[in-house]
Motif scaffolding. Structure first.
Motif, PDB file in Angstrom:
ATOM      1  N   ALA A 253      39.845  31.901  36.468  1.00  0.00           N
ATOM      2  CA  ALA A 253      40.339  33.153  37.468  1.00  0.00           C
ATOM      3  C   ALA A 253      39.667  33.033  38.711  1.00  0.00           C
ATOM      4  O   ALA A 253      40.471  33.549  39.590  1.00  0.00           O
ATOM      5  CB  ALA A 253      39.727  34.559  36.617  1.00  0.00           C
ATOM      6  N   GLU A 254      38.704  32.306  38.885  1.00  0.00           N
ATOM      7  CA  GLU A 254      37.939  32.125  40.191  1.00  0.00           C
ATOM      8  C   GLU A 254      38.989  31.157  41.085  1.00  0.00           C
ATOM      9  O   GLU A 254      38.972  31.793  42.296  1.00  0.00           O
ATOM     10  CB  GLU A 254      36.534  31.511  40.202  1.00  0.00           C
TER      11      GLU A 254
ATOM     12  N   GLU B 135      37.238  32.610  32.556  1.00  0.00           N
ATOM     13  CA  GLU B 135      36.653  33.459  33.782  1.00  0.00           C
ATOM     14  C   GLU B 135      36.415  32.427  34.971  1.00  0.00           C
ATOM     15  O   GLU B 135      36.601  32.690  35.891  1.00  0.00           O
ATOM     16  CB  GLU B 135      35.363  33.968  33.450  1.00  0.00           C
ATOM     17  N   ARG B 136      36.250  31.210  34.621  1.00  0.00           N
ATOM     18  CA  ARG B 136      36.175  30.338  35.627  1.00  0.00           C
ATOM     19  C   ARG B 136      37.343  29.968  36.338  1.00  0.00           C
ATOM     20  O   ARG B 136      37.874  29.896  37.591  1.00  0.00           O
ATOM     21  CB  ARG B 136      35.729  28.796  34.994  1.00  0.00           C
TER      22      ARG B 136
END
Ligand SMILES: [Zn+2]
Ligand SMILES: [Zn+2]
Length: 316
Positions: free
Chosen positions: A26-27, A23-24
């Motif tokens: 993805a940022e 998720e990180r």
């Protein structure tokens, strides 16, 4: 455009394990895409990893300067805290999730130990390895915030330091351990410029090292954020790379999200101006070319300011 030099953590900061999450990552990809960068390479420092330290820690023990030796030991104590397997697994998971990211590492030159470094890294499915000279022996010549390291410039002198940097690049390239020369003329970071004749000689030697090793070279915006205030490499070295057929990547060298895709349009304009129409991307250590033109053309006019980025004021 590419951002093929991305770190997760600033240097004074200890690694945050929570940053190792898909998720990180993805940022990072989201911000890069918003800036017109279509693929990023996560290239954390080799010395962030406990396994990396195990292979090279004998190296600084032979440094005769006690102050530099202690500094390097402390530096590794602070930095080498992350599990290499977990790092690679996270990037592979991000790739599988469809994120435009490739797995890399930024590797320093450890004289006499690069075979061992290469053997360790061959056990992982890296897409590319950046090769960097930040240190001459154990002297961290680019650590501009450290009085201990900066005072060493006066001891060694500017011309000899430039020549030693060129020699270190030649040695690193000759080991064949890495795929891309990161920030190729980093030695200019503090603005201490060697005699013009020596600058030319060192640029020739850097270019020849890339040609003879088959390495690509990086066009980086990191120097804009340093005292030198210019891209790595200089336009003369970039033109030399082009004339000798050395492929290039583009890179921010961000440490965290703050500078992802930094000055990407300017890098595109600089590459075009030097003659490039493609960038070198990598999969599993094999290079392939991607067009610079499309992405670059979209960004030659800044969406923010409407300014024409081919205007000379944007191209130092
Ligand atoms: Zn670096
Ligand atoms: Zn870096």
């Amino acid at each position: 455009m590419l951002d093929y030099h991305v770190h997760l953590w600033p240097h004074p900061q200890l690694a945050d394990e929570t940053d190792l999450a898909v998720e990180r990552l993805a940022e990072y990809c989201e911000q890069a895409l918003a800036a017109g960068v279509t693929e990023i390479a996560l290239t954390e420092h080799y010395h962030r990893f406990t396994k990396g330290r195990e292979v090279v820690e004998a190296w600084w023990a032979t440094e005769p300067n006690e102050e530099l030796r202690a500094y390097m030991a402390h530096y590794f104590d602070h930095h080498a805290t992350v599990d290499l397997d977990r790092y690679v697994e996270t990037v592979i998971a991000a790739k599988k999730a469809g994120l435009p990211i490739v797995a890399g590492l930024e590797v320093d030159y450890y004289p006499g130990l690069m075979d061992k470094v290469g053997t360790l890294l061959d056990g992982y499915p890296f897409d590319l390895l950046l090769g960097s000279i930040h240190w001459l022996g154990t002297w961290m010549f680019d650590l501009v915030g450290s009085p201990v390291q900066m005072s060493e410039w006066d001891v060694r002198g500017t011309d000899p330091t430039w020549l030693a940097y060129g020699e270190a690049i030649e040695e690193l390239a000759a080991t064949g351990t890495c795929d891309v020369l990161a920030h190729p003329d980093l030695v200019k970071v503090t603005r201490r410029m060697a005699d013009p004749g020596i600058v030319t000689e060192v640029e020739e030697r850097i270019c020849e090292a890339a040609v003879s090793s088959g390495m690509a070279a990086e066009l980086s915006s990191a120097g804009f954020r340093k005292p030198v205030g210019a891209a790595y490499p200089s336009s003369s070295l970039l033109e030399r790379f082009f004339s000798r057929g050395v492929p290039i990547t583009t890179a921010s060298d961000t440490h965290g999200l703050s500078h992802i895709a930094d000055r990407s349009p300017e890098l595109g304009a600089l590459a075009s101006r030097a003659g490039y129409s493609s960038l070198r991307a990598f999969r599993r250590r094999e290079g392939h070319d991607v067009p610079l033109g499309e992405a670059n053309a979209r960004h030659l006019r800044s969406a923010d300011t409407g300014a024409d980025l081919t205007d000379s004021k944007y191209v130092p």
